[in-house]
Write a protein that holds these residues in place. Sequence first.
Motif, short mmCIF file in Angstrom:
data_model
loop_
_atom_site.label_atom_id
_atom_site.label_comp_id
_atom_site.label_asym_id
_atom_site.label_seq_id
_atom_site.Cartn_x
_atom_site.Cartn_y
_atom_site.Cartn_z
N ASN A 85 60.56 67.75 -14.24
CA ASN A 85 59.13 68.14 -14.19
C ASN A 85 58.94 69.22 -13.09
O ASN A 85 59.78 69.29 -11.93
CB ASN A 85 58.34 67.14 -13.76
CG ASN A 85 58.27 65.82 -14.70
OD1 ASN A 85 57.52 65.91 -15.71
ND2 ASN A 85 59.10 64.71 -14.51
N VAL A 115 49.32 73.48 -12.84
CA VAL A 115 49.86 73.41 -14.16
C VAL A 115 51.17 72.38 -13.91
O VAL A 115 52.01 72.92 -13.11
CB VAL A 115 50.44 74.89 -14.69
CG1 VAL A 115 51.41 74.79 -15.79
CG2 VAL A 115 49.38 75.83 -14.66
N LYS A 116 51.27 71.39 -14.78
CA LYS A 116 52.37 70.43 -14.58
C LYS A 116 53.23 70.76 -15.90
O LYS A 116 52.45 70.39 -17.08
CB LYS A 116 51.97 69.14 -14.33
CG LYS A 116 51.26 68.80 -13.19
CD LYS A 116 50.79 67.35 -12.76
CE LYS A 116 51.75 66.43 -12.94
NZ LYS A 116 51.32 65.14 -12.81
N THR A 117 54.61 70.81 -15.93
CA THR A 117 55.41 70.62 -16.93
C THR A 117 56.49 69.84 -17.28
O THR A 117 57.30 69.79 -16.02
CB THR A 117 55.75 72.41 -17.20
OG1 THR A 117 54.69 73.24 -17.25
CG2 THR A 117 56.64 72.64 -18.52
N LYS A 118 56.64 69.14 -18.33
CA LYS A 118 57.67 68.51 -18.39
C LYS A 118 58.75 68.70 -19.48
O LYS A 118 58.33 69.08 -20.55
CB LYS A 118 57.26 66.81 -18.92
CG LYS A 118 58.26 65.85 -19.12
CD LYS A 118 57.58 64.74 -19.60
CE LYS A 118 58.57 63.42 -19.91
NZ LYS A 118 58.23 62.43 -20.44
N THR A 120 53.21 70.68 -21.32
CA THR A 120 52.41 71.15 -19.81
C THR A 120 50.92 70.73 -20.13
O THR A 120 50.23 70.89 -21.01
CB THR A 120 52.31 72.63 -20.40
OG1 THR A 120 53.62 73.18 -20.30
CG2 THR A 120 51.54 73.23 -18.92
N ASP A 121 50.56 70.14 -18.82
CA ASP A 121 49.08 69.77 -18.68
C ASP A 121 48.58 70.85 -17.97
O ASP A 121 49.29 71.15 -16.59
CB ASP A 121 49.17 68.22 -18.03
CG ASP A 121 49.72 67.36 -18.80
OD1 ASP A 121 49.42 67.51 -19.87
OD2 ASP A 121 50.39 66.29 -18.59
N TYR A 122 47.27 71.09 -18.04
CA TYR A 122 46.49 72.11 -17.37
C TYR A 122 45.24 71.42 -16.61
O TYR A 122 44.41 70.65 -17.30
CB TYR A 122 45.96 73.27 -17.90
CG TYR A 122 47.19 74.18 -18.51
CD1 TYR A 122 47.64 75.13 -17.86
CD2 TYR A 122 47.48 73.63 -19.92
CE1 TYR A 122 48.71 75.91 -18.49
CE2 TYR A 122 48.62 74.53 -20.52
CZ TYR A 122 49.08 75.73 -19.96
OH TYR A 122 49.95 76.51 -20.27
N THR A 179 55.76 71.73 -10.93
CA THR A 179 54.45 71.78 -10.60
C THR A 179 54.02 73.39 -10.00
O THR A 179 54.89 73.48 -9.07
CB THR A 179 53.72 70.61 -9.86
OG1 THR A 179 54.01 69.43 -10.60
CG2 THR A 179 51.99 70.85 -9.76
N ILE A 187 59.07 70.50 -24.56
CA ILE A 187 58.14 71.01 -23.30
C ILE A 187 56.72 70.77 -23.49
O ILE A 187 55.96 71.07 -24.30
CB ILE A 187 58.15 72.70 -23.01
CG1 ILE A 187 59.56 73.02 -22.91
CG2 ILE A 187 57.35 73.05 -21.87
CD1 ILE A 187 59.83 74.63 -22.96
N SER A 191 52.13 71.27 -26.25
CA SER A 191 53.46 70.96 -26.11
C SER A 191 54.18 71.93 -27.09
O SER A 191 53.49 72.57 -27.87
CB SER A 191 53.51 69.50 -26.93
OG SER A 191 52.97 69.27 -28.20
N ASP A 219 58.66 80.16 -15.15
CA ASP A 219 57.44 80.83 -16.20
C ASP A 219 57.81 82.13 -16.02
O ASP A 219 58.52 82.86 -15.25
CB ASP A 219 56.16 80.92 -15.44
CG ASP A 219 55.72 79.41 -15.23
OD1 ASP A 219 55.33 78.72 -16.21
OD2 ASP A 219 55.89 78.86 -14.10
#
Length: 760
Positions: A109, A28-31, A15-17, A111, A13, A2, A47
């Motif tokens: 979001n 890669v998921k980003t909120k 981000t989950d990997y 992805t 922001i 985060s 990005d």
Amino acid sequence: VSGVDSDNSAITIITDYVLYNNTPMLKVKTKFHNQSASTIYSYGMGDAFSWGSNPFVPGGNLTSDWIASNTPNTKYGYIANENFEATHGSYWSDVTLEETNLLAGNSANITRYFTIAEDLAGIYDTYLDMKDISTGQVTVSVSQEDQAVNDALIWFIKDMESEPTLKVYTDNLGLANSRLETGNWICRVIANGQNDEQSITISENSHQDIIFTFGAIGHDTLTIIQSPLINIPNMSLPGDTINVKINLAESESVQSLSLLFNGNEYPLDFIESTISSPFGLRTLEAYLPSTMFYGLYDLKIMCTGTDSMDISEHAIYVIPKYKNDFSFIHVTDTHMPSHHFWGEEGLEIDSTELLDFRAVIDDINIINPDFVLHTGDFINDGEIEELGIPSISRAKKLLHELEVPLFLVSGNHDLGGWDSTPASDGTARRTWWKYFGWNYLNNTNPSATTTQNYSFDYGNTHFIGLEAYNNYDRWREEIYGSDSFTASQLQWLNNELTAHSNADLIIAFYHKDFQNQLDLSSLGIDAAFWGHVHSNNEDYTLPYDISTGSTCDGNRWYRLVTVSNNTITSMKTFQAGNNGQLITKTVSSDQLSVTFTNNSNATFHDCLVKFPLETGKQVDSILHATLMQIDTLSTPKMVYAYFDLPANSSVITTMTIKDAPITAINSVPENNFLMSVYPNPFNPQLSVNYQLSIVSMIDINIYNIQGKIVDTLFIGEQYPGTYELNWDASNQPSGLYFVKASIINTSGKFQTVEKCLLMK
């Protein structure tokens, strides 16, 4: 992981990997969450990342849903669910996947996926699997002089884009296997400084084998034959004598001379001239047969010695006659294969200008002018070929797609050197000599011939081509100076004009008169065509001084010049269009019907259409076109016909066929004689077209329905070739008639009959 947006701390922001088992892919998921009390408009989510070196970007800067790196140490790809556009720097990319108005207290979001592989093919495979895209397989085989080529570079370019989607290399067997998504592709191979390309269509679950065979390095450069050439061809009538200039040691001998047409070889009788030739060349006088197929021929020579064979492609254009009304097309500034210069990204792979010129060639092959004049800047940088980047060789190969002859003169980009290009001074000029002629111009004697100038006649119109340039690298400035034309060129021009002062029309063509050295009026030149300025400049007062817009940069300009009784009657300019939409051509699945659509305000006369004719069939009729010739010796046979294409309209040309008669005691063997009548029905003029493959006695008569002879068209001996007879039935009543041909030759006695209907 985060954090907050570095440009706006009100946006958090997270981000989950996600790593997947047994697959080299990272999800890669980003909120993005707006913590502020107001809406943030047009917020870009994406990005920015460094590739470590110049990235490989499929399709250049076009919209895509993936991009990939091709660095020496790392190969990884970036894949998204939707198409995106990216801004690319030298070593980085800035990708915006989505722009949104981020409301206060709301989130959005995105992805995307990163994948790693050993090469781009592996990344592309992952992309295809992830997207569940329909694919087919292709195997490319590359050989040179019958030996497999290892590490040949293969580009696969999707849908005629300017940059590749994928690149692979051949293995030690000269093979490369690739998986491609369905659609249209160009496969381009670069091997040991040579290159070639083929168009392919991939269908679902298909497998194609593509074979590339290269000759010795430099096979496209001049060796034995120095004239005629693809850039300075010879136009002749059947039965003419042509001069062939060759560079061959006196100790070697010429064994044979022949013409190649549609895959067939035709030997020529020749003698060597006893008159000494300049520049150390030898001259052969070759005799064309009195009857020939019309079109572009390759010239082949076989000799003793190390370099025993040479072929000058598209060197001779055989025509039925010099027409009182003829046309030519002027093109200029093609800047092939790319308008990139040394050091610019995309130089090695870009083909934009090849595509531009190909679109113009497509129009030219339909319009069917008598010839083409190209006034230079044929290539963009005359030096890079010698630095290992195929340019002049790729551009020269494209000339093979033309179906009419092209006369080429050089321009400043062809001959002038560039300080930014790390090649020695004079490289561009020496490269031009190697590919287009002539090495004997490499002479430091001030009185020697050092520039490429030439002339030719069409009927009683005299054409003069001049080399013109800016000597950018100041190479041999004492010879080439800094003007458009040297003093020796101007002297040659004056001698040429004096020798052809009786010509009804004199036309000059060159790249540009940079220093205004030519006074057209005082020289007696009626018209000059040139380029360089990339724009159309009209002139409606004699002498005409005309520039035509460039072909390059998507302009795709060309000028159609018509001449009637040695007077220029029209000089209209056209653009082929970004998608080749000026003149379109649609071929039916059986190839027996071709639809042409003319979206211009001009009518094109004597356009050309070709139909393949399968074995066992013969022409019954041709609708909306006039039969010109049938090449019965090619496989398949090829039928040529002329038609007019009116302005802003479409024409559907159709060939109907019927079974050819079975060879019997009283029917003509298909390879001996072929006859057709046109139009059918007719009123009152009927054309009888026929071809002979061996010397024959011919008797052609017209019979009425009662079986009585009403007219005799020909009686006598004829040699192999194409013939046309005309019957005027003005004095005959309407009804059914029969054209009967009786043939006697070494194969026996034969006859054939064609029915025709006179409708008044």
